[in-house]
Design a protein around this motif. Sequence first.
Motif, PDB file in Angstrom:
ATOM      1  N   ALA A   1      43.165 -12.689  37.710  1.00 34.74           N
ATOM      2  CA  ALA A   1      42.226 -13.468  38.632  1.00 34.74           C
ATOM      3  C   ALA A   1      42.682 -14.949  38.407  1.00 34.74           C
ATOM      4  CB  ALA A   1      40.819 -13.651  38.150  1.00 34.74           C
ATOM      5  N   LYS A   2      43.430 -15.207  37.119  1.00 38.41           N
ATOM      6  CA  LYS A   2      43.801 -16.719  37.018  1.00 38.41           C
ATOM      7  C   LYS A   2      45.083 -16.945  37.865  1.00 38.41           C
ATOM      8  CE  LYS A   2      41.921 -17.265  32.405  1.00 38.41           C
ATOM      9  NZ  LYS A   2      42.099 -17.404  31.091  1.00 38.41           N
TER      10      LYS A   2
ATOM     11  N   GLU B   1      32.620 -11.770  25.355  1.00 43.05           N
ATOM     12  CA  GLU B   1      33.641 -11.909  26.268  1.00 43.05           C
ATOM     13  C   GLU B   1      34.685 -10.910  25.942  1.00 43.05           C
ATOM     14  OE1 GLU B   1      35.174 -16.033  26.771  1.00 43.05           O
ATOM     15  OE2 GLU B   1      33.144 -16.724  26.603  1.00 43.05           O
TER      16      GLU B   1
ATOM     17  N   ASN C   1      40.941 -12.293  31.795  1.00 39.80           N
ATOM     18  CA  ASN C   1      40.999 -12.555  33.363  1.00 39.80           C
ATOM     19  C   ASN C   1      42.335 -12.974  33.590  1.00 39.80           C
ATOM     20  OD1 ASN C   1      39.449 -11.481  35.153  1.00 39.80           O
ATOM     21  ND2 ASN C   1      38.302 -13.434  35.620  1.00 39.80           N
TER      22      ASN C   1
ATOM     23  N   THR D   1      34.620 -15.917  34.485  1.00 39.90           N
ATOM     24  CA  THR D   1      34.269 -16.044  32.938  1.00 39.90           C
ATOM     25  C   THR D   1      33.574 -17.279  32.609  1.00 39.90           C
ATOM     26  OG1 THR D   1      36.575 -16.854  32.013  1.00 39.90           O
ATOM     27  CG2 THR D   1      35.923 -14.271  32.386  1.00 39.90           C
TER      28      THR D   1
ATOM     29  N   ASP E   1      37.662 -19.323  36.693  1.00 37.17           N
ATOM     30  CA  ASP E   1      37.438 -17.836  36.857  1.00 37.17           C
ATOM     31  C   ASP E   1      36.236 -17.429  36.569  1.00 37.17           C
ATOM     32  OD1 ASP E   1      37.949 -16.163  33.998  1.00 37.17           O
ATOM     33  OD2 ASP E   1      38.798 -18.172  33.926  1.00 37.17           O
TER      34      ASP E   1
ATOM     35  N   ASN F   1      41.830  -4.362  42.609  1.00 38.14           N
ATOM     36  CA  ASN F   1      41.561  -4.038  41.054  1.00 38.14           C
ATOM     37  C   ASN F   1      42.825  -3.185  40.467  1.00 38.14           C
ATOM     38  OD1 ASN F   1      38.903  -5.298  40.994  1.00 38.14           O
ATOM     39  ND2 ASN F   1      37.825  -3.453  41.972  1.00 38.14           N
TER      40      ASN F   1
ATOM     41  N   ASP G   1      37.371 -16.864  41.329  1.00 40.65           N
ATOM     42  CA  ASP G   1      37.164 -15.207  41.966  1.00 40.65           C
ATOM     43  C   ASP G   1      35.894 -14.968  41.868  1.00 40.65           C
ATOM     44  OD1 ASP G   1      37.502 -13.294  38.867  1.00 40.65           O
ATOM     45  OD2 ASP G   1      37.451 -15.581  38.983  1.00 40.65           O
TER      46      ASP G   1
END
Length: 256
Positions: free
Chosen positions: A77-78, A50, A74, A209, A207, A256, A231
Motif C-alpha cells: 500500500a505504501k 497491528e 502494509n 494503518t 496508509d 490484492n 489506501d
Amino acid sequence: MSTSARHTAILAEITRHGKATVDGLAAHFGVTVQTIRRDLGQLSATGAVERIHGGAVPASGVQNIGYDDRRVLNRRAKAAIALRVAKDIPNGSSLFINIGTTTESVATALLHHQDLLVVTNSLNVANILARNPKCEVIVAGGTLRRTDGGLVGELTSDFLTQFKVDIAVVGVSALDQDGDLLDFDPQEVRVSRAILKQARHSYLVADATKFTRQAPVRITSLAQIDALYTDAAVSEGLFQKCQDWKTQVHRVRFPN
C-alpha cells in the motif's frame, strides 16, 4: 480453547513480549498457522494489535513500534501511495520530505524524476535519492535518532527555516477522525511543523494503518494540508471535513 479465549491469550502474549510470530503462536497454542493468521486478522480489525510481516505487535498508543517492523507493515500500500503522489510532483520541483517508511517509498518513486531539489531530515530518504543523479539532496543538521535515521531537535527546525519549497511530503504516525495529524516524539513534531510552514503546498501520505493507531502529540490538522494520499476508505465524516477544508483526498487501489 475457545476462539475468544485464544484471542485473549494471544493478545497477552503479544503484549508481554512486544511482538509475536505466526509460527511461534501456532506452536504455542497447538493450532495451525492458518488459524493464527485468521486470529490476528480479527484482532487487527478491532485495533487490538497491528499486523507486521510474519506476525503482530501491540497496537500503538504512547510508544511507536519498531522501525523495521513499520517498514514491512502494509508495504504494498505504501508503494502504491508513493507512486500516486509522485505523479503530482513535477520535474524541477523543490521538496521537503520528512522521516517515515511511507516517505521513504515516495523517495523511491522519485528516482526517475529530474531536476529536483530535496531537503530532508531523514538519512534513509537522502540515501535513496542519492541514486538519482538528477536530484540535489540537502540533509538537515540535528540530533541523529539511530532507530530510524532521522534528524530531530531545535537545530533541525532552525535549519529548515532557511528554505521555502514548492511541496512538503510528510508522513505521520496516526491520523484521527477529527482530522488531526499525530506523532510520538515532540522533537519530530516540531520539525514537521517547520516543514509544513516553509512549503507552498503540503501532501500527507498515510496508509490505512494510520487510521487505527493512536499517538499523543498533535502536529496540525488536515485543514492545513492540501492533499491526502491513502489506501484507506476515509470515513464519511472525515471526508466531509476534508471537503469543507478543501483538502483533496486521493485514494489508491491496487490488486490484492
